[in-house]
Each structure stands twice: as C-alpha cells, then as structure tokens.
Design a protein around this motif. Structure first.
Motif, PDB file in Angstrom:
ATOM      1  N   MET A  18       0.834  -1.199   0.000  1.00 17.38           N
ATOM      2  CA  MET A  18       0.000   0.000   0.000  1.00 17.38           C
ATOM      3  C   MET A  18       0.869   1.248   0.000  1.00 17.38           C
ATOM      4  N   ASP A  19       0.366   2.282  -0.664  1.00 20.44           N
ATOM      5  CA  ASP A  19       1.059   3.576  -0.654  1.00 20.44           C
ATOM      6  C   ASP A  19       1.129   4.049   0.798  1.00 20.44           C
ATOM      7  N   THR A  20       2.351   4.023   1.372  1.00 28.13           N
ATOM      8  CA  THR A  20       2.505   4.335   2.794  1.00 28.13           C
ATOM      9  C   THR A  20       2.135   5.772   3.107  1.00 28.13           C
ATOM     10  N   ALA A  21       2.120   6.640   2.104  1.00 30.38           N
ATOM     11  CA  ALA A  21       1.768   8.035   2.342  1.00 30.38           C
ATOM     12  C   ALA A  21       0.275   8.208   2.528  1.00 30.38           C
ATOM     13  N   ILE A  22      -0.505   7.212   2.146  1.00 28.24           N
ATOM     14  CA  ILE A  22      -1.961   7.303   2.267  1.00 28.24           C
ATOM     15  C   ILE A  22      -2.434   6.321   3.320  1.00 28.24           C
ATOM     16  N   THR A  23      -2.720   6.860   4.494  1.00 29.91           N
ATOM     17  CA  THR A  23      -3.197   6.027   5.594  1.00 29.91           C
ATOM     18  C   THR A  23      -4.555   6.482   6.123  1.00 29.91           C
ATOM     19  N   ARG A  24      -4.953   7.691   5.772  1.00 28.45           N
ATOM     20  CA  ARG A  24      -6.247   8.219   6.220  1.00 28.45           C
ATOM     21  C   ARG A  24      -7.024   8.741   5.016  1.00 28.45           C
ATOM     22  N   VAL A  25      -8.234   8.255   4.885  1.00 34.73           N
ATOM     23  CA  VAL A  25      -9.089   8.621   3.756  1.00 34.73           C
ATOM     24  C   VAL A  25     -10.327   9.330   4.271  1.00 34.73           C
ATOM     25  N   ALA A  26     -10.743  10.367   3.575  1.00 31.56           N
ATOM     26  CA  ALA A  26     -12.010  11.025   3.873  1.00 31.56           C
ATOM     27  C   ALA A  26     -13.029  10.606   2.822  1.00 31.56           C
ATOM     28  N   VAL A  27     -14.218  10.234   3.268  1.00 35.79           N
ATOM     29  CA  VAL A  27     -15.314   9.897   2.366  1.00 35.79           C
ATOM     30  C   VAL A  27     -16.364  10.984   2.499  1.00 35.79           C
ATOM     31  N   VAL A  28     -16.593  11.696   1.419  1.00 36.81           N
ATOM     32  CA  VAL A  28     -17.541  12.812   1.407  1.00 36.81           C
ATOM     33  C   VAL A  28     -18.781  12.389   0.637  1.00 36.81           C
ATOM     34  N   GLY A  29     -19.895  12.283   1.348  1.00 37.12           N
ATOM     35  CA  GLY A  29     -21.119  11.748   0.764  1.00 37.12           C
ATOM     36  C   GLY A  29     -21.182  10.269   1.049  1.00 37.12           C
ATOM     37  N   THR A  30     -22.126   9.854   1.915  1.00 37.71           N
ATOM     38  CA  THR A  30     -22.130   8.469   2.404  1.00 37.71           C
ATOM     39  C   THR A  30     -23.413   7.739   2.039  1.00 37.71           C
ATOM     40  N   VAL A  90      -9.619  24.076  -0.149  1.00 39.07           N
ATOM     41  CA  VAL A  90      -9.194  25.027   0.884  1.00 39.07           C
ATOM     42  C   VAL A  90      -8.866  24.310   2.187  1.00 39.07           C
ATOM     43  N   ALA A  91      -9.663  23.324   2.557  1.00 41.68           N
ATOM     44  CA  ALA A  91      -9.549  22.694   3.878  1.00 41.68           C
ATOM     45  C   ALA A  91      -8.529  21.555   3.948  1.00 41.68           C
ATOM     46  N   ALA A  92      -8.289  20.857   2.830  1.00 39.65           N
ATOM     47  CA  ALA A  92      -7.436  19.666   2.867  1.00 39.65           C
ATOM     48  C   ALA A  92      -5.953  20.017   2.918  1.00 39.65           C
ATOM     49  N   GLN A  93      -5.163  19.073   3.422  1.00 42.31           N
ATOM     50  CA  GLN A  93      -3.708  19.231   3.451  1.00 42.31           C
ATOM     51  C   GLN A  93      -3.162  19.352   2.032  1.00 42.31           C
ATOM     52  N   PRO A  94      -2.043  20.065   1.843  1.00 43.91           N
ATOM     53  CA  PRO A  94      -1.503  20.271   0.487  1.00 43.91           C
ATOM     54  C   PRO A  94      -1.201  18.986  -0.273  1.00 43.91           C
ATOM     55  N   HIS A  95      -0.837  17.916   0.462  1.00 43.21           N
ATOM     56  CA  HIS A  95      -0.458  16.677  -0.223  1.00 43.21           C
ATOM     57  C   HIS A  95      -1.656  15.802  -0.578  1.00 43.21           C
ATOM     58  N   ALA A  96      -2.845  16.135  -0.064  1.00 41.25           N
ATOM     59  CA  ALA A  96      -4.009  15.273  -0.237  1.00 41.25           C
ATOM     60  C   ALA A  96      -4.500  15.265  -1.679  1.00 41.25           C
ATOM     61  N   ILE A  97      -4.888  14.084  -2.151  1.00 39.23           N
ATOM     62  CA  ILE A  97      -5.511  13.938  -3.460  1.00 39.23           C
ATOM     63  C   ILE A  97      -7.022  14.046  -3.279  1.00 39.23           C
TER      64      ILE A  97
END
Length: 313
Positions: free
Chosen positions: A1-13, A105-112
């Motif tokens: 797994m991409d070690t840089a991605i450990t936390r995911v946000a799900v928008v719309g559930t 605006v709200a997400a970290q700069p590295h977030a996809i």
C-alpha cells in the motif's frame, strides 16, 4: 500500500460512499466521513456493518476495524487530516465545483481529491480549485466494496503525478484501476453498458423478446464469458489458432451489418412501463434483497477464482 496514504475522507455516504467506506476500512485505513443528510451517520454505520461479513470473507488487512471510522458534522473537519478524499456527492456540476473548492481550501496540500462521478468531466469539477492539479476522477463500479474496477481520469489541470499516485493507491488496496486517457461522457464501462442497454430496450420495444428472455440471453450466454475476459480477448479466443485476425477477416462484414441494424429506442412512458412490468414478472415472488445477497456471493466466488487462476488477472 502507498505508505503516504493512511487516512481517507469519504464525502457523501449514500450507497456508493458507504460501500467505499467499508472497503477502505477493510484495507486497514482510517476513515473520516461526512454527509449533511439527516440520519446519515446512523445509516453509514449500519451499512458498514452489513458489508463487513462479505469483506471478512475476502480477507481483512492487518489492523482493519470498523472502529477506525469517524463521522464528522462538517466537510472541513472530515477532510482536514486526510491523505486521500473520495467524494460521492450529487451528479450536479455546480454542486461539485463548490464542494471541491471547499475541500481544496480545507485539505492538506499533499491530499488527493478524487470524485466518484459517473458522468461529469473532472475538468469542470476542478475549475473552482486553487490547486486543481491534485483533483482527479476515481469512478468505481457499483458496488465498490466488491467490484475491483476503478476508472481514473485526469482533467485539463490534473498533474501526471496525481494520476500516478491515484493509480498506485487504488492498486495497493486491491482495486483494478484503468487510466482513461481522454474525458468522454460516461467514461468507459458505463458507455459499454449503455450500448447494450440501448439494444436491450430496442428489442423489448420491437417485441423481439421478453425482458426475462433478454436477461437470460446475457446471463446464461455471453455474460458468462464477459465475466472472465473482456470483449476483445473473447473475440480473439473465438478465432481459434488464427485469433482475432481470423475472426475479423471472416466476421468483420457481418458485424458491420449488425451494427447498422441496431436500434435507437426512445424512453417513452410506454416503454418504461413495459420494461418495469417485465422485470416484475421476472422477479416473481423473489425479493430484491435476496437477489443482491445471491449476487454478492457469486461475485465473491468469481473474483476469488479469477485471482487464484493467475492467468486471468
């Protein structure tokens, strides 16, 4: 797994977002979710619990737990610590433009920032973002917690690095991502489905066959092969030792004739009613939930068998 991605946000559930949430959790990720609909939090936790036994049969990743899900009242809180955002909002361009602007605006700069949109062009969605290079389309095939396919599409401002990271992330969590190289309505899989649906509706409209017989023609015929291999590889195998070149040399002309004879039906009220009545007759006394459960078990077994075969990946 991409070690840089450990936390995911799900928008719309809703249906898609809940399925994604369960899948991410099953692969050992932390998930922050949000949805403004009344009762969304309770429905999400219920849906994840319903999907969990199926995901357990697939095999959970180390550390996978439903306890790693957090629900947030605001969009900004949900995306603030995420490495990757999977958006599943309404299919309205104006809505998504504003939603992605706020997430940007709200997400970290590295977030996809990825959208599950089934039909919208990501170029339009990213148009209101200050950092559009990190915005990408990651369209799953329903239900995401079972079906491996994800269509990855960049917009005019999406960076190659974002495409690469997105493809790597989905692959690392067991998905089968494909890179759609140009934006088209409906992407790839839905366009292929739409082509089949068009002719299916046409055949009903013309009285060629019943709804049940058309379903049987696919489910007990070419659908079995399509579940194993795609259309071009199946065509290749039909040619024997000569392969697809042999098939096209002998059937290219007839296939063109069939194309010219395909229908272009209109979704009239009468046709809609005819199809709905045909589906009801085909269902009989069976409940939709029973069919869904049976389908999921068969899908699970098929996916396992394909993975075990090695040659069909």
């Amino acid at each position: 797994m991409d070690t840089a991605i450990t936390r995911v946000a799900v928008v719309g559930t809703g249906v898609i977002g809940a399925s994604w949430t369960a899948y991410f959790l099953a692969h050992g990720l932390d998930v922050d979710a949000t949805d403004p609909s009344p009762g969304a939090e309770a429905r999400l936790f219920e849906a994840v619990a319903q999907h969990w036994p199926t995901l357990q049969r697939f095999g959970l990743a180390e550390g996978a737990s439903m306890e790693r899900l957090r629900f947030h009242a605001t969009l900004e809180d949900a995306v603030r610590d995420a490495d990757f955002v999977q958006e599943n909002g309404p299919e309205r361009l104006d809505f998504k433009i504003d939603l992605f602007r706020r997430m940007d605006v709200a997400a970290q700069p590295h977030a996809i920032l990825a959208s599950s949109s089934s039909g919208l062009a990501i170029s339009g969605v990213q148009s209101g973002c200050a950092h559009p290079a990190r915005v990408v389309l990651g369209h799953p095939f329903n239900p995401p917690h079972l079906i491996p396919l994800v269509e990855v599409i960049g917009g005019t401002a999406t960076s190659p690095a974002t495409i690469e990271r997105t493809m790597a992330f989905y692959a690392a969590i067991g998905k089968r991502p494909i890179h759609v190289k140009r934006e088209v309505k409906g992407h790839i899989a839905n366009r292929l489905q739409a082509a089949l649906w068009r002719e299916a509706f046409h055949l009903v409209d013309q009285g060629v066959a019943s709804v049940a017989d058309i379903d049987a023609a696919i489910a007990h015929g070419p659908g079995l092969r399509w579940a194993v291999m795609g259309p071009f590889m199946n065509l290749h195998l039909s040619g024997g030792a000569g392969g697809i070149a042999h098939v096209l040399a002998h059937l290219g002309g007839p296939i063109e004739d069939w194309w010219k004879d395909l229908g272009a039906p209109t979704m009239t009220p009468e046709l809609k009613q005819q199809v709905a009545e045909g589906v009801a007759a085909e269902l009989g006394q069976r409940h939709t939930s029973e069919l869904e459960a049976a389908r999921d078990i068969l899908l699970l077994n098929l996916i396992r068998a394909k993975a075990a075969s090695g040659t069909l990946e």
